[in-house]
Write a protein that holds these residues in place. Structure first.
Motif, PDB file in Angstrom:
ATOM      1  N   UNK A 109       7.758   6.979   9.015  1.00  0.00           N
ATOM      2  CA  UNK A 109       9.174   7.012   8.664  1.00  0.00           C
ATOM      3  C   UNK A 109       9.383   6.575   7.216  1.00  0.00           C
ATOM      4  N   UNK A 110       8.684   5.517   6.817  1.00  0.00           N
ATOM      5  CA  UNK A 110       8.825   5.012   5.451  1.00  0.00           C
ATOM      6  C   UNK A 110       8.316   6.010   4.423  1.00  0.00           C
ATOM      7  N   UNK A 111       7.206   6.660   4.741  1.00  0.00           N
ATOM      8  CA  UNK A 111       6.640   7.653   3.824  1.00  0.00           C
ATOM      9  C   UNK A 111       7.594   8.827   3.615  1.00  0.00           C
ATOM     10  N   UNK A 112       8.372   9.142   4.624  1.00  0.00           N
ATOM     11  CA  UNK A 112       9.294  10.270   4.552  1.00  0.00           C
ATOM     12  C   UNK A 112      10.676   9.879   4.052  1.00  0.00           C
ATOM     13  N   UNK A 113      10.867   8.584   3.775  1.00  0.00           N
ATOM     14  CA  UNK A 113      12.177   8.082   3.358  1.00  0.00           C
ATOM     15  C   UNK A 113      12.170   7.795   1.862  1.00  0.00           C
ATOM     16  N   UNK A 114      12.778   8.642   1.040  1.00  0.00           N
ATOM     17  CA  UNK A 114      12.771   8.415  -0.415  1.00  0.00           C
ATOM     18  C   UNK A 114      13.541   7.173  -0.837  1.00  0.00           C
ATOM     19  N   UNK A 115      14.362   6.641   0.032  1.00  0.00           N
ATOM     20  CA  UNK A 115      15.141   5.454  -0.296  1.00  0.00           C
ATOM     21  C   UNK A 115      14.588   4.177   0.298  1.00  0.00           C
ATOM     22  N   UNK A 116      13.327   4.211   0.720  1.00  0.00           N
ATOM     23  CA  UNK A 116      12.740   3.058   1.415  1.00  0.00           C
ATOM     24  C   UNK A 116      12.766   1.785   0.571  1.00  0.00           C
ATOM     25  N   UNK A 117      12.224   1.841  -0.639  1.00  0.00           N
ATOM     26  CA  UNK A 117      12.177   0.645  -1.489  1.00  0.00           C
ATOM     27  C   UNK A 117      13.580   0.247  -1.940  1.00  0.00           C
ATOM     28  N   UNK A 118      14.447   1.205  -2.157  1.00  0.00           N
ATOM     29  CA  UNK A 118      15.826   0.874  -2.514  1.00  0.00           C
ATOM     30  C   UNK A 118      16.506   0.119  -1.374  1.00  0.00           C
ATOM     31  N   UNK A 119      16.129   0.447  -0.134  1.00  0.00           N
ATOM     32  CA  UNK A 119      16.655  -0.291   1.014  1.00  0.00           C
ATOM     33  C   UNK A 119      16.174  -1.739   0.979  1.00  0.00           C
TER      34      UNK A 119
ATOM     35  N   UNK B  70       0.846  -1.190   0.000  1.00  0.00           N
ATOM     36  CA  UNK B  70       0.000   0.000   0.000  1.00  0.00           C
ATOM     37  C   UNK B  70       0.884   1.245   0.000  1.00  0.00           C
ATOM     38  N   UNK B  71       0.826   2.025  -1.068  1.00  0.00           N
ATOM     39  CA  UNK B  71       1.667   3.214  -1.167  1.00  0.00           C
ATOM     40  C   UNK B  71       1.304   4.279  -0.129  1.00  0.00           C
ATOM     41  N   UNK B  72       0.102   4.202   0.408  1.00  0.00           N
ATOM     42  CA  UNK B  72      -0.290   5.143   1.464  1.00  0.00           C
ATOM     43  C   UNK B  72       0.021   4.615   2.858  1.00  0.00           C
ATOM     44  N   UNK B  73       0.404   3.349   2.942  1.00  0.00           N
ATOM     45  CA  UNK B  73       0.694   2.709   4.224  1.00  0.00           C
ATOM     46  C   UNK B  73       1.847   1.729   4.019  1.00  0.00           C
ATOM     47  N   UNK B  74       3.020   2.229   3.620  1.00  0.00           N
ATOM     48  CA  UNK B  74       4.134   1.340   3.278  1.00  0.00           C
ATOM     49  C   UNK B  74       4.715   0.642   4.506  1.00  0.00           C
TER      50      UNK B  74
END
Length: 315
Positions: free
Chosen positions: A99-109, A67-71
Motif C-alpha cells: 500500500x505504501x509503495x503505491x501511495x505517492x503521498x505516503x511520506x507527506x502523510x 528502506x525505499x523498497x520496503x517502506x
C-alpha cells in the motif's frame, strides 16, 4: 524569515529548500535534529519514534534504516495490528508495504502526522558491501526521496558499513546532480562507520564545494580527538564555503545522562554549529526523549523549547 522553532505546522508543510536553509540560518545555532530508527517497535507502544521526537522538541527528524523498497514505519504503519495475538499479527506487514509503495503521498502523510521537517539516511556504501538496496545512495532512491516528499537527505554511514570520505564525496556529487535545488543535502561522518574518522577541515571543504548544503561533523566530546578547538576549525572551514554546519551525537552517548548532553550542546554551540543532531541509540531506536528536550533547552532555553513542543499541530 521566522526562526525554525517559531514555524507552525502549515508553514513547515509548505516550506521549500531555500526557505528551510534560511530559517535555519535565522535561528542562530538553535536548530535541533533528532534521528530515529523506524524498522523496530518504537520506545512507546502506539506512538512512533518520529512522533515522540517531535513531542520532545525536535525541529527536524531523520529516518534511519528507512528502506525505499520496503517502506514501513513502526508506530505508524502497524497501528491496528493486534500485538497481543503474537508474531502472527505481523503477517499483514507485507500488504501494508505494498500500500505504501503505491501511495505517492505516503511520506507527506508521515510529515503531516509529525508536523516536522523529515529527512532520510542514504548510505554511500563501497562496492562489495552487502547492504539493503533500499537504503543505499543510488539514483533510484534519490529520485524517490525527491518524489515522495522528503525535505532533505543525510549522506553518512551507519556502523560497520565501511563508508569513507571518498564514497561520501562521490555520493554528494551524484545527489547534487539529481536533487539540484529541490532537496537539502546533508553529508559527513558522525563516527568512523567501520573506517576512519574525518579530522581534516579541507575534506569538509570538499563536501561543501561538491554540493552539500550542510556538512556534518561529530559533536565535540563524542569522537576521540574532536575537541572544541578542532570542531571550531572544522566549522569555520565549512562556513567559509557557504555551507551550514551540523554537529552530531551519534556514538550512543545520546543515551547518556542529561548533564553530558548539556556539555555536548554548549560546546557545539561555542564551536559555531547551525544544527545540532542527537542520534537514535537510547532505547528502541531513539535517544532518551528527555535528552532531546535537554539538548533543545541547553541551546535555546525553556521558552523556545516549549514553543516548539506546543506548536506541533497549530495550523
Amino acid at each position: 524569515m521566522k526562526r525554525i522553532f517559531e514555524l507552525c505546522h502549515s508553514e513547515i508543510m509548505a516550506m521549500e529548500k531555500r526557505d528551510l536553509i534560511e530559517t535555519i540560518r535565522a535561528s542562530e545555532g538553535r536548530t535541533v535534529m533528532a534521528e530515529v530508527i523506524i524498522n523496530c517497535p518504537p520506545l512507546v507502544y502506539g506512538v512512533s519514534n518520529p512522533e515522540l521526537a517531535a513531542a520532545f522538541g525536535a525541529d527536524m527528524i531523520t529516518l534511519n534504516a528507512f528502506d525505499f523498497n520496503f517502506p514501513f514505519i513502526f508506530g505508524i504503519d502497524d497501528l491496528g495490528i493486534d500485538f497481543f495475538r503474537g508474531l502472527e499479527a505481523f503477517d499483514n506487514i507485507p500488504s501494508r508495504v505494498r500500500e505504501n509503495l503505491e501511495n505517492p503521498g505516503y511520506i507527506k502523510k508521515v510529515k503531516n502526522i509529525t508536523g516536522r521537517f523529515l529527512g532520510v539516511n542514504l548510505e554511500p556504501v563501497p562496492e562489495g558491501i552487502d547492504y539493503p538496496e533500499g537504503r543505499v545512495l543510488n539514483e533510484s532512491n534519490l529520485k524517490k526521496a525527491l518524489e515522495w516528499g522528503f525535505d532533505y537527505i543525510m549522506i553518512t554511514g551507519n556502523p560497520k558499513t565501511g563508508v569513507t570520505d571518498g564514497t561520501i564525496l562521490d555520493g554528494i556529487r551524484r545527489a547534487s546532480a539529481i536533487l539540484k535545488d529541490r532537496l537539502m543535502i546533508i553529508a559527513g561522518k558522525m563516527h568512523g562507520a567501520g573506517g576512519n574518522n574525518i579530522y581534516d577541515p579541507d575534506t569538509l571543504r570538499s563536501f561543501a564545494v561538491a554540493g552539500a548544503d550542510v556538512v556534518l561533523i561529530p559533536a565535540p566530546g563524542t569522537v576521540p580527538g574532536v575537541d572544541l578547538e578542532l570542531a571550531g576549525k572544522q566549522i569555520e572551514a565549512i562556513h567559509e564555503e557557504g555551507a551550514l554546519a551540523l554537529t552530531a551525537i551519534g556514538t550512543s552517548q545520546e543515551g547518556s545522562d542529561e548533564s553530558t548532553i548539556e556539555q555536548f550542546a554548549l560546546m557545539s554551540k561555542m564551536a559555531g554549529a547551525d544544527i545540532q543532531h542527537i542520534g537514535d541509540a537510547g532505547f528502541s531506536g531513539i535517544a532518551l526523549p528527555e535528552n532531546i528536550m535537554e539538548l533543545s533547552t541547553a541551546i535555546r532555553g525553556k521558552r523556545h523549547t516549549y514553543r516548539r513542543m506546543g506548536y506541533s499541530m497549530r495550523k
